[in-house]
Each structure stands twice: as C-alpha cells, then as structure tokens.
Design an enzyme around this catalytic site. Sequence first.
Site, PDB file in Angstrom:
ATOM      1  N   PHE A   1      -7.389  -4.678  -0.728  1.00  0.00           N
ATOM      2  CA  PHE A   1      -8.540  -5.418  -1.257  1.00  0.00           C
ATOM      3  C   PHE A   1      -9.763  -4.957  -0.519  1.00  0.00           C
ATOM      4  CE2 PHE A   1      -5.338  -7.741  -3.498  1.00  0.00           C
ATOM      5  CZ  PHE A   1      -5.946  -7.703  -4.752  1.00  0.00           C
TER       6      PHE A   1
ATOM      7  N   CYS B   1      -1.279 -19.319 -20.555  1.00  0.00           N
ATOM      8  CA  CYS B   1      -2.294 -19.621 -21.300  1.00  0.00           C
ATOM      9  C   CYS B   1      -3.191 -20.841 -20.605  1.00  0.00           C
ATOM     10  CB  CYS B   1      -1.726 -20.658 -22.651  1.00  0.00           C
ATOM     11  SG  CYS B   1      -2.926 -21.304 -23.877  1.00  0.00           S
TER      12      CYS B   1
ATOM     13  N   ASP C   1       1.919  -8.217  -7.348  1.00  0.00           N
ATOM     14  CA  ASP C   1       2.563  -6.845  -7.794  1.00  0.00           C
ATOM     15  C   ASP C   1       3.759  -7.053  -8.400  1.00  0.00           C
ATOM     16  OD1 ASP C   1       4.172  -6.649  -5.459  1.00  0.00           O
ATOM     17  OD2 ASP C   1       2.240  -5.674  -4.601  1.00  0.00           O
TER      18      ASP C   1
ATOM     19  N   HIS D   1      -0.102 -16.344  -4.735  1.00  0.00           N
ATOM     20  CA  HIS D   1      -1.185 -15.909  -5.485  1.00  0.00           C
ATOM     21  C   HIS D   1      -0.969 -15.318  -6.989  1.00  0.00           C
ATOM     22  CE1 HIS D   1      -3.663 -14.906  -1.470  1.00  0.00           C
ATOM     23  NE2 HIS D   1      -3.360 -16.175  -1.796  1.00  0.00           N
TER      24      HIS D   1
ATOM     25  N   THR E   1       0.836  -1.036   0.052  1.00  0.00           N
ATOM     26  CA  THR E   1      -0.091  -0.084  -0.091  1.00  0.00           C
ATOM     27  C   THR E   1       0.894   1.491  -0.020  1.00  0.00           C
ATOM     28  OG1 THR E   1      -0.052  -0.189   2.387  1.00  0.00           O
ATOM     29  CG2 THR E   1      -2.071  -1.121   1.012  1.00  0.00           C
TER      30      THR E   1
ATOM     31  N   SER F   1       0.281  -8.256   6.731  1.00  0.00           N
ATOM     32  CA  SER F   1      -0.617  -9.172   6.385  1.00  0.00           C
ATOM     33  C   SER F   1      -1.686  -9.485   7.341  1.00  0.00           C
ATOM     34  CB  SER F   1      -0.180 -10.693   5.911  1.00  0.00           C
ATOM     35  OG  SER F   1      -1.420 -11.596   6.014  1.00  0.00           O
TER      36      SER F   1
ATOM     37  N   ASN G   1       2.680  -5.574  11.865  1.00  0.00           N
ATOM     38  CA  ASN G   1       1.629  -4.761  11.223  1.00  0.00           C
ATOM     39  C   ASN G   1       0.949  -3.706  11.996  1.00  0.00           C
ATOM     40  OD1 ASN G   1      -0.408  -5.704   9.128  1.00  0.00           O
ATOM     41  ND2 ASN G   1      -1.830  -6.121  10.336  1.00  0.00           N
TER      42      ASN G   1
END
Length: 250
Positions: free
Chosen positions: A34, A128, A104, A120, A27, A194, A219
Amino acid sequence: MEQVAHLAAAIRDADSVVALTGAGVSTASGIPDFRSDSGIWNRFDPEDFHYRRFCNDPEDFWKDRVSLHETMFGDGIEPNSAHDALRELSKNGHLHALVTQNTDGLHDTTATSAELIELHGNAHRVVCDSCGHKTDAAPIRERVESGERPPRCGDCDGIFKPDVVLFGEQLEKSDLQRARKRSRNADVFLAIGSSLSVEPAASLPRIAERNDATTAVVNLDETPFSALADFDIRGDVTDVLPTLCEEVAD
C-alpha cells in the site's frame, strides 16, 4: 541461518505459537503493497475508500472499488512459499493462531486446527451494511460491472459493502480481542512481513513480549519492534519461512 535454527527449537518446545502477517507475505504473490513508491495509495486516493464516501456516494464508491480490486488481485493470484510454510506449520501442530493484516484471503487454515483471525477483513467477501448478511464478492462485483450500482442485499435491500475495514471504520472488536488474547498467551510470537507501523496490529508483538513470549521479526527491513525482538531475521519471507518450517520438522 543460526537464528532460524534457534527459533525453530523454540517453536518445537512451545505450547502456543502465534504468527502475525503483513503485506510482505503477499507481495511475492503479485499483490502490491500500500505505501511504497509503487504501492496502491500512489495509484488511488485513499479518501475514495473511506467509509464516509461509501455512505454518501455508494454508486461511485463501488465503481472505484471494483477498479481497486482488479489492480490488487488481477487474475491467478496464488499462495506463495511463505503461505505454504505457515500452512505446513499449522498442519503439524506448530502454529496455533494466525493473525493477518492482509485482506487477500490467501491464508488457508481450513485443514488445520489453527485459528485464523483476519483483522482487516477479507476482500473476497461482501457484507450488507444494514443486516450483516455476508456472501462471496465475485458475483457482487459482476453485478456492479453490469451497471448495478450500488449492489443491494436480497434479504433487506441494504447496500453491500466490501467485508474489509475501510478508512474511518474500527476493527471488529471481537477479532481484535481474540488477537490480543492469543498474543498474551503465546509462548512464541512471530511477526512476519509486517512493517509493524499500523496500529492496533503493531501492538500485538509488544503484548506478547510483555507476557514473556519468545518474539521474532521476519522482514526485509527493520521495524519499530526489531530491537526488542529475541530474533530479528532480515530476509525474504519466501526464503526464511520454508527454511524455518524445515528446521522445525527436523
């Protein structure tokens, strides 16, 4: 901070240090998260990025995907001081595996021996959906913007998909296995930026803790694992990580 100094000492003495990073690391680079009030899923419908929609309506899926990519990454997104600190720890042999939930591509371990596990996927690649061929996403997005929807693979005429885990898809099994193995074998496990609310990534610090690793959460907010961690450091990762890196080097 006293906690940072003690954590740095544990890192210096460790044979295996693993970091897990989440949206809070990105960020500060201008990438929206999200799930906050200003997050991506308050601007887009998550169902539009479900694998089912990709299969049933790849043309409109890709139109929305390009819009999502532009909103998330825009122009000039660069690593921040937290990324830089993790890279420095890697270069100096104090970070052995970097597991990220982020897509990212801002983590760079190419000049180090640290293993990078992108749980992820990576939004700057496409794959493909038929033959598995992977390539850079930028020219594929340009083709979409020029009217080629959906974009097709030159090898097999299959449809390109963003090389990220869409809703309705499972994580790549080999990536998750590598992340779990690294967590089991860690002497120090860092959970950075996280919320630790999304499985299966949220289970990784617990795996490390059950196997006697020294664990730390860095965090801004409390996480479900904070009470179990040996170090619960509340602060901006762009401040804490550079300080930690300096303490390790001393």
